[in-house]
Design a protein around this motif. Structure first.
Motif, PDB file in Angstrom:
ATOM      1  N   MET A 146       0.844  -1.184   0.000  1.00 57.60           N
ATOM      2  CA  MET A 146       0.000   0.000   0.000  1.00 57.60           C
ATOM      3  C   MET A 146       0.883   1.239   0.000  1.00 57.60           C
ATOM      4  N   VAL A 147       0.571   2.179  -0.841  1.00 55.65           N
ATOM      5  CA  VAL A 147       1.305   3.440  -0.903  1.00 55.65           C
ATOM      6  C   VAL A 147       0.637   4.432   0.033  1.00 55.65           C
ATOM      7  N   LEU A 148       1.427   5.020   0.915  1.00 52.98           N
ATOM      8  CA  LEU A 148       0.907   6.005   1.853  1.00 52.98           C
ATOM      9  C   LEU A 148       0.967   7.383   1.228  1.00 52.98           C
ATOM     10  N   ASP A 149      -0.096   8.144   1.378  1.00 54.08           N
ATOM     11  CA  ASP A 149      -0.125   9.503   0.854  1.00 54.08           C
ATOM     12  C   ASP A 149      -0.198  10.486   2.013  1.00 54.08           C
ATOM     13  N   PHE A 150       0.990  10.876   2.530  1.00 56.63           N
ATOM     14  CA  PHE A 150       1.020  11.852   3.607  1.00 56.63           C
ATOM     15  C   PHE A 150       1.436  13.212   3.086  1.00 56.63           C
ATOM     16  N   THR A 151       1.728  13.336   1.807  1.00 54.53           N
ATOM     17  CA  THR A 151       2.127  14.634   1.271  1.00 54.53           C
ATOM     18  C   THR A 151       0.883  15.460   0.970  1.00 54.53           C
ATOM     19  N   LEU A 152       1.068  16.737   0.970  1.00 50.97           N
ATOM     20  CA  LEU A 152      -0.043  17.625   0.656  1.00 50.97           C
ATOM     21  C   LEU A 152      -0.269  17.664  -0.843  1.00 50.97           C
ATOM     22  N   THR A 153      -1.482  17.893  -1.225  1.00 48.00           N
ATOM     23  CA  THR A 153      -1.790  17.990  -2.638  1.00 48.00           C
ATOM     24  C   THR A 153      -1.192  19.256  -3.243  1.00 48.00           C
ATOM     25  N   ARG A 154      -0.910  20.222  -2.421  1.00 45.71           N
ATOM     26  CA  ARG A 154      -0.319  21.465  -2.908  1.00 45.71           C
ATOM     27  C   ARG A 154       0.798  21.890  -1.963  1.00 45.71           C
ATOM     28  N   THR A 155       1.911  21.194  -2.029  1.00 47.24           N
ATOM     29  CA  THR A 155       3.016  21.506  -1.139  1.00 47.24           C
ATOM     30  C   THR A 155       3.636  22.832  -1.514  1.00 47.24           C
TER      31      THR A 155
ATOM     32  N   ASN B 283      -3.834  14.233  13.813  1.00 45.37           N
ATOM     33  CA  ASN B 283      -4.291  13.362  14.902  1.00 45.37           C
ATOM     34  C   ASN B 283      -3.449  12.084  14.999  1.00 45.37           C
ATOM     35  N   PRO B 284      -2.118  12.215  14.967  1.00 50.20           N
ATOM     36  CA  PRO B 284      -1.289  11.001  15.013  1.00 50.20           C
ATOM     37  C   PRO B 284      -1.396  10.292  16.361  1.00 50.20           C
ATOM     38  N   GLU B 285      -1.401   8.973  16.289  1.00 52.29           N
ATOM     39  CA  GLU B 285      -1.412   8.124  17.481  1.00 52.29           C
ATOM     40  C   GLU B 285      -0.316   7.080  17.324  1.00 52.29           C
ATOM     41  N   ILE B 286       0.502   6.917  18.335  1.00 53.78           N
ATOM     42  CA  ILE B 286       1.486   5.839  18.336  1.00 53.78           C
ATOM     43  C   ILE B 286       0.792   4.633  18.949  1.00 53.78           C
ATOM     44  N   LEU B 287       0.585   3.606  18.129  1.00 59.81           N
ATOM     45  CA  LEU B 287      -0.177   2.433  18.539  1.00 59.81           C
ATOM     46  C   LEU B 287       0.685   1.376  19.208  1.00 59.81           C
ATOM     47  N   GLU B 288       1.937   1.308  18.787  1.00 60.84           N
ATOM     48  CA  GLU B 288       2.823   0.257  19.292  1.00 60.84           C
ATOM     49  C   GLU B 288       4.264   0.729  19.146  1.00 60.84           C
ATOM     50  N   THR B 289       5.103   0.313  20.080  1.00 62.41           N
ATOM     51  CA  THR B 289       6.538   0.612  20.007  1.00 62.41           C
ATOM     52  C   THR B 289       7.315  -0.663  20.280  1.00 62.41           C
ATOM     53  N   GLN B 290       8.536  -0.700  19.764  1.00 56.10           N
ATOM     54  CA  GLN B 290       9.435  -1.817  20.036  1.00 56.10           C
ATOM     55  C   GLN B 290      10.854  -1.295  20.145  1.00 56.10           C
ATOM     56  N   GLY B 291      11.629  -1.967  20.983  1.00 55.99           N
ATOM     57  CA  GLY B 291      13.048  -1.667  21.109  1.00 55.99           C
ATOM     58  C   GLY B 291      13.296  -0.332  21.783  1.00 55.99           C
ATOM     59  N   ALA B 292      14.574  -0.040  21.932  1.00 53.46           N
ATOM     60  CA  ALA B 292      14.991   1.239  22.515  1.00 53.46           C
ATOM     61  C   ALA B 292      16.370   1.573  21.987  1.00 53.46           C
ATOM     62  N   GLU B 293      16.570   2.849  21.716  1.00 44.69           N
ATOM     63  CA  GLU B 293      17.883   3.326  21.293  1.00 44.69           C
ATOM     64  C   GLU B 293      18.087   4.723  21.838  1.00 44.69           C
ATOM     65  N   ARG B 294      19.342   5.056  22.102  1.00 46.56           N
ATOM     66  CA  ARG B 294      19.690   6.400  22.565  1.00 46.56           C
ATOM     67  C   ARG B 294      20.288   7.161  21.394  1.00 46.56           C
ATOM     68  N   GLY B 295      19.876   8.402  21.260  1.00 47.67           N
ATOM     69  CA  GLY B 295      20.401   9.237  20.201  1.00 47.67           C
ATOM     70  C   GLY B 295      20.358  10.699  20.586  1.00 47.67           C
TER      71      GLY B 295
ATOM     72  N   ALA C  25      -2.718   7.860  11.630  1.00 51.09           N
ATOM     73  CA  ALA C  25      -2.947   9.302  11.497  1.00 51.09           C
ATOM     74  C   ALA C  25      -3.809   9.547  10.273  1.00 51.09           C
ATOM     75  N   LEU C  26      -4.385  10.719  10.231  1.00 58.77           N
ATOM     76  CA  LEU C  26      -5.071  11.159   9.021  1.00 58.77           C
ATOM     77  C   LEU C  26      -4.057  11.841   8.121  1.00 58.77           C
ATOM     78  N   ASP C  27      -4.221  11.687   6.805  1.00 60.12           N
ATOM     79  CA  ASP C  27      -3.378  12.411   5.869  1.00 60.12           C
ATOM     80  C   ASP C  27      -4.040  13.744   5.524  1.00 60.12           C
ATOM     81  N   SER C  28      -3.459  14.488   4.611  1.00 60.07           N
ATOM     82  CA  SER C  28      -3.975  15.818   4.285  1.00 60.07           C
ATOM     83  C   SER C  28      -5.313  15.781   3.559  1.00 60.07           C
ATOM     84  N   ASN C  29      -5.745  14.593   3.149  1.00 58.20           N
ATOM     85  CA  ASN C  29      -7.070  14.439   2.550  1.00 58.20           C
ATOM     86  C   ASN C  29      -8.098  13.945   3.562  1.00 58.20           C
ATOM     87  N   GLY C  30      -7.663  13.763   4.814  1.00 58.91           N
ATOM     88  CA  GLY C  30      -8.569  13.283   5.842  1.00 58.91           C
ATOM     89  C   GLY C  30      -8.718  11.770   5.853  1.00 58.91           C
TER      90      GLY C  30
END
Length: 184
Positions: A1-10, A92-104, A128-133
């Motif tokens: 699946m291709v994710l569309d998180f870019t705006l239609t008019r960047t 409206n981003p939500e972090i649903l799950e995490t794994q591992g740990a790293e320091r940076g 999350a919702l993208d710019s098209n909702g």
């Protein structure tokens, strides 16, 4: 699946100059405001995201939360690409799950000139919702995972300083408060 998180008019595709938003600076108490969910993804939210992208690129940075520009809605923009040509808009981003740990090493546009080591999850699953909702769900690792966690923290009224030991947090607070007073 291709994710569309870019705006239609960047901002890169537009001819007009976009306004650069003011980024709140630590210790501004508005940075501690918890952002409200976006009810509808409309032209106002898309314009906000466009303005935030322009502000982030101009700063320069790789992520910006609406809280940092004194808009207390759950909107985040990110671009971790080397060429700064792969913008993401997360509403409206939500972090649903995490794994591992790293320091940076982390820094923040709201805390210029200060960086420190922070522990974050290595991998996240996000909704999350993208710019098209449209609702999207995806996984991220590495720098993108760290950036998402950092920006979602902003939406929750948290700063990367909150992840430091109490001693480091107090030292950073004294140093940054003194700098803010001197520059005012």
């Amino acid at each position: 699946m291709v994710l569309d998180f870019t705006l239609t008019r960047t901002c890169a595709l537009r001819n007009e100059t976009m306004p650069k938003l003011d980024i709140l600076q630590y210790p501004d108490p508005r940075l501690r405001t918890v952002a409200e969910p976006v009810d509808a993804v409309d032209d106002r939210i898309r314009r906000l995201a466009d303005d935030m992208l322009e502000t982030m690129y101009d700063a320069p940075g790789i992520g910006l939360a609406a809280t940092q520009v004194d808009v207390h809605e759950r909107v985040v923009v990110i671009d971790v690409s080397d060429e700064h040509d792969d913008p993401m808009v997360l509403i409206n981003p939500e972090i649903l799950e995490t794994q591992g740990a790293e320091r940076g090493q982390e820094g923040c546009l709201s805390i210029p000139g200060y960086q420190d080591m922070v522990e974050r999850a290595e991998w996240v699953r996000v909704r999350a919702l993208d710019s098209n909702g449209e609702e999207q769900e995806f996984e991220a690792d590495g720098l993108l995972a760290v950036c998402i966690q950092h920006e979602v923290d902003h939406l929750n009224g948290k700063l990367f300083l909150d992840h430091l030991s109490e001693l480091k947090r107090k030292r950073a607070h004294r140093k940054l408060t003194k700098q803010a007073r001197m520059s005012a």
